[in-house]
Structures are given as structure tokens and as C-alpha cells.
Scaffold this active site. Structure first.
Site, PDB file in Angstrom:
ATOM      1  CE1 TYR A 138     -15.847  26.587 -10.822  1.00 20.63           C
ATOM      2  CE2 TYR A 138     -16.026  28.975 -10.823  1.00 20.63           C
ATOM      3  CZ  TYR A 138     -16.471  27.746 -10.402  1.00 20.63           C
ATOM      4  OH  TYR A 138     -17.544  27.666  -9.556  1.00 20.63           O
ATOM      5  CE  LYS A 186     -16.276  10.705  -8.631  1.00 20.89           C
ATOM      6  NZ  LYS A 186     -17.180  10.036  -7.667  1.00 20.89           N
ATOM      7  CG  ASP A 218     -18.780  10.435  -4.453  1.00 19.03           C
ATOM      8  OD1 ASP A 218     -17.618  10.584  -3.999  1.00 19.03           O
ATOM      9  OD2 ASP A 218     -19.141   9.399  -5.042  1.00 19.03           O
ATOM     10  CG  ASP A 242     -18.996  27.101  -6.801  1.00 16.61           C
ATOM     11  OD1 ASP A 242     -19.204  28.122  -6.120  1.00 16.61           O
ATOM     12  OD2 ASP A 242     -19.749  26.727  -7.725  1.00 16.61           O
ATOM     13  CG  ASP A 246     -23.189  27.795  -2.453  1.00 14.75           C
ATOM     14  OD1 ASP A 246     -22.312  28.646  -2.204  1.00 14.75           O
ATOM     15  OD2 ASP A 246     -24.137  27.995  -3.249  1.00 14.75           O
TER      16      ASP A 246
HETATM   17  C1  IPM Z   1     -18.618  31.823  -5.762  1.00 15.37           C
HETATM   18  C2  IPM Z   1     -19.574  32.007  -6.893  1.00 15.37           C
HETATM   19  C3  IPM Z   1     -18.777  32.165  -8.172  1.00 15.37           C
HETATM   20  C4  IPM Z   1     -17.984  30.899  -8.370  1.00 15.37           C
HETATM   21  C5  IPM Z   1     -19.612  32.494  -9.423  1.00 15.37           C
HETATM   22  C6  IPM Z   1     -20.468  33.716  -9.224  1.00 15.37           C
HETATM   23  C7  IPM Z   1     -18.742  32.635 -10.644  1.00 15.37           C
HETATM   24  O1  IPM Z   1     -20.477  30.964  -6.964  1.00 15.37           O
HETATM   25  O2  IPM Z   1     -17.809  32.726  -5.514  1.00 15.37           O
HETATM   26  O3  IPM Z   1     -18.682  30.774  -5.114  1.00 15.37           O
HETATM   27  O4  IPM Z   1     -18.508  29.920  -8.912  1.00 15.37           O
HETATM   28  O5  IPM Z   1     -16.829  30.874  -7.967  1.00 15.37           O
HETATM   29 MG    MG Z   2     -20.318  29.599  -5.337  1.00 19.07          MG
END
Ligand code: IPM
Ligand code: MG
Length: 358
Positions: A138, A186, A218, A242, A246
């Protein structure tokens, strides 16, 4: 002591859900002082900068930050890309405020067990992703991002010190739970991951009260859907965290339920933090009262726990959320037959009402 909280609603559903988080905080701690500031596309529209100087200054002098969400299709093509809300506001805030530790709990709420896409009891999770937040790919050197228009480069960099300090945060979290950490990397491909693994092994050797193990990213992604209950604390780098956070959040039934804390500041044992839902700005449902404010409200509970050191107030908010879910109140994302469909504000009002009742 009168704490001051910066409130950065941002774009899309951000302002709607943060308003409900502020309502819950005011209900448990009437002495808190809130100051609003512009961030994201909303700030860009007004000032040409997604993170105006006065917003950053306000964050620096506040005790904690409540953040909504930033971004949306309207801002996807801003040039230079460093002015996009995600990069120019959220990533910059993380970097400027040294918010290196992202803590993302994923818990299945009993009344919502059936909302998980995993069958039956398999959807029952209670885990925390501890994600490194200010390093890795990032924050690769900007000069290396694009050359002649047909090739792009992102650089992934990690230092041992960065790995050590996030591992220490994971240790702290693990010691409040099952004393188990799965470190995800990884290492079969990436040199940064090999450094990660070696460093974690050293930390593990020096902290034998916590059981460490390693998983490749993975494999971890697969294990998370196969048997999420095997995980307690997942420790990982920025990009993998990240993605995994999710994935973990969806197992609980809705992305709209998951809070997060981004901790850092001046100390390696962070207390200062920015608290935000894991979900994004959802421009498609903005302004319709359909957003689920629970992730933002639970982020407010994390603020109480981590920055204001008030576990009791944090638990009161979490119990109030459980109470309204048990009472059958549901926003559209988790609506089901025989439940009561409510708006963002109605759900927030119900939580605040519960918090204010004796
Ligand atoms: C998160 C989001 C952010 C990230 C984006 C919006 C830059 O997806 O906070 O998880 O990738 O960190
Ligand atoms: Mg995110």
C-alpha cells in the site's frame, strides 16, 4: 476529563452511519465533545483536497476519531491518483497519524446466525484480524508506480521493526482471548513474507505463553470458508489483511456489521485511534436510510475500549446492539421474514434508547 472526538463522516452512507455512532456514544458518555470535519470526496468537492489541513489538525488534537467511509464512482478518475479519497484521505490519515495496527473483530451474532452464507453452525465465528496498516504494498514508493504508461510497479516493503510492533499488538489481543495467533504470509514466494515469518518466529520464541502458527494466504482464505471456527487471532500484513477481513466479515452475515479500530499515534502500545466500519461508502444506497449502522456503532464501542479505556461502556453498547437484534429489528441488508424492517436512524434510535433506559 472531557474527551474530544473528531467526527469524519465522509462520503456515501458514511455520514448517516457515523451519526448513529455519535448518538450511541453520547448516550453512554454525555460529556464527550464532538467536532465534525470534512474528509474524502466531500472535502475534495469543497476544497480540492480530500484531507484538508484543518481536518488533519483537528484529528491530531482530538482523543480519537470516528470515521465513516470515503470514495465513490464520482471520484474514481481524479488526477493525480494521490488526490483520490482512498489514497488522499484514508491512507494519508493512516500514515500521518501512524495508525499502524488495524484490529478487526468478526463475530457472528446469535440472532443472525442464519444470515451467514455458511450452513448452520459453520457460520459461527469469533475471531480478530490484526492487520498491519501503514506498510507493505500500500505504501510502495510512488516514483515506482508507473513508467511509460504500459507497465506499472508497486513495491512491497517491510522492515523488521514494523513486523515486530504489529506482532506485539496481536500478542496483546491474543492474551485477552485464547492465546493463539495464526500468522499469515506468502513465504513460499515473497521475500517480505520470509522476513515476516522469521520475525514472527523470534517473537514466538520470546512469548511462549501464546501459541503461534503460520499459514500461507491462499490456504488461509480457503480455511476461513472451510472451518472459520478454527481461528482466534489472525495476524497479517496490510494487503492480505484487507482481503481476509472482508472475507471474515461476510461469514458473519453482512459487511454492515463489522467494526474496526486503527491504532497508533506516538506509542508502540497504541491508545490513539481511528474507528470506522469495515464497509465502504456504498453510494448506491446513500441517503435512503437503508444503511446498517451497526458496524459504525460497534466501532464506537471499540473507541471506548481502546482509546478511552472504558470497557464497561463498550460492553453496554455491544449489549444494546444484541438487544435490538434480538428484538427483531433489521436494516435491509439483514432483513428476513418475521423481522421488522427499520431505517438506519430507527435502528440507531433503538440502540440509544436501550442505552438510556435504566
Ligand atoms: C479498508 C478499505 C481500504 C483499504 C481502502 C478504502 C483504501 O478497503 O479499510 O479495508 O484497502 O485499506
Ligand atoms: Mg478493505
Amino acid at each position: 476529563m472531557a474527551y474530544t472526538i473528531a467526527v469524519l463522516g465522509g462520503d456515501g452512507i458514511g455520514p448517516e452511519v457515523t451519526a448513529e455512532a455519535v448518538k450511541a456514544l453520547s448516550a453512554v458518555k454525555p460529556t464527550l465533545q464532538f467536532s465534525d470535519a470534512l474528509v474524502g470526496g466531500a472535502a475534495y468537492d469543497e476544497t480540492g483536497n480530500p484531507l484538508p489541513d484543518d481536518t488533519l489538525a483537528l484529528c491530531k488534537k482530538s482523543d480519537a476519531i470516528i470515521f465513516g467511509a470515503v470514495g465513490g464512482p464520482r471520484y474514481d478518475h481524479i488526477q493525480p491518483p494521490s488526490l483520490r479519497p482512498e489514497t488522499g484521505a484514508l491512507l494519508r490519515l493512516r500514515q500521518e497519524l501512524n495508525l499502524f495496527a488495524n484490529v478487526r473483530p468478526a463475530i457472528t451474532w446469535k440472532p443472525l446466525l442464519h444470515a451467514s452464507p455458511l450452513k448452520g453452525d459453520r457460520g459461527r465465528v469469533d475471531l480478530v484480524v490484526v492487520r498491519e496498516l501503514t506498510g507493505g504494498i500500500y505504501f510502495g514508493k510512488p516514483s515506482e508506480r508507473r513508467d511509460n504508461g504500459t507497465t506499472a510497479v508497486d513495491t512491497c516493503i517491510y522492515s523488521k521493526a514494523e513486523i515486530e510492533r504489529i506482532a506485539k499488538v496481536a500478542l496483546k489481543v491474543a492474551r485477552t482471548r485464547k492465546h493463539e495467533i495464526v500468522s499469515v504470509d506468502k513465504a513460499n514466494v515473497l521475500e517480505t513474507s520470509r522476513l515476516w515469518r522469521e520475525t514472527i518466529d523470534e517473537i514466538a520464541a520470546a512469548n511462549q505463553d501464546v501459541k503461534f502458527s503460520h499459514l500461507l494466504i491462499d490456504n488461509c482464505a480457503m480455511q476461513l470458508v472451510r472451518d472459520p471456527a478454527q481461528f482466534d487471532v489472525i495476524l497479517t500484513e496490510n494487503m492480505f489483511g484487507d482481503i481476509l477481513s472482508d472475507e471474515a466479515s461476510m461469514i458473519t452475515g453482512s459487511l454492515g456489521l463489522l467494526p474496526s479500530a486503527s491504532l497508533g499515534g506516538d506509542s508502540d502500545e497504541p491508545e490513539f485511534g481511528l474507528y470506522e466500519p469495515v464497509h465502504g461508502s456504498a453510494p448506491d444506497i446513500a441517503g435512503q436510510g437503508r444503511a446498517n449502522p451497526i458496524a459504525a456503532i460497534l466501532s464506537a464501542a471499540m473507541l471506548l475500549r481502546y482509546s478511552l479505556k472504558d470497557d464497561k461502556a463498550a460492553e453496554r453498547i455491544e449489549l444494546a446492539v444484541e438487544h435490538v437484534l434480538e428484538a427483531g429489528l433489521r436494516t435491509a441488508d439483514i432483513f428476513e421474514k418475521n423481522s421488522k424492517l427499520v431505517t438506519t436512524k430507527e435502528l440507531g434510535d433503538a440502540v440509544a434508547f436501550k442505552l438510556m433506559s435504566p
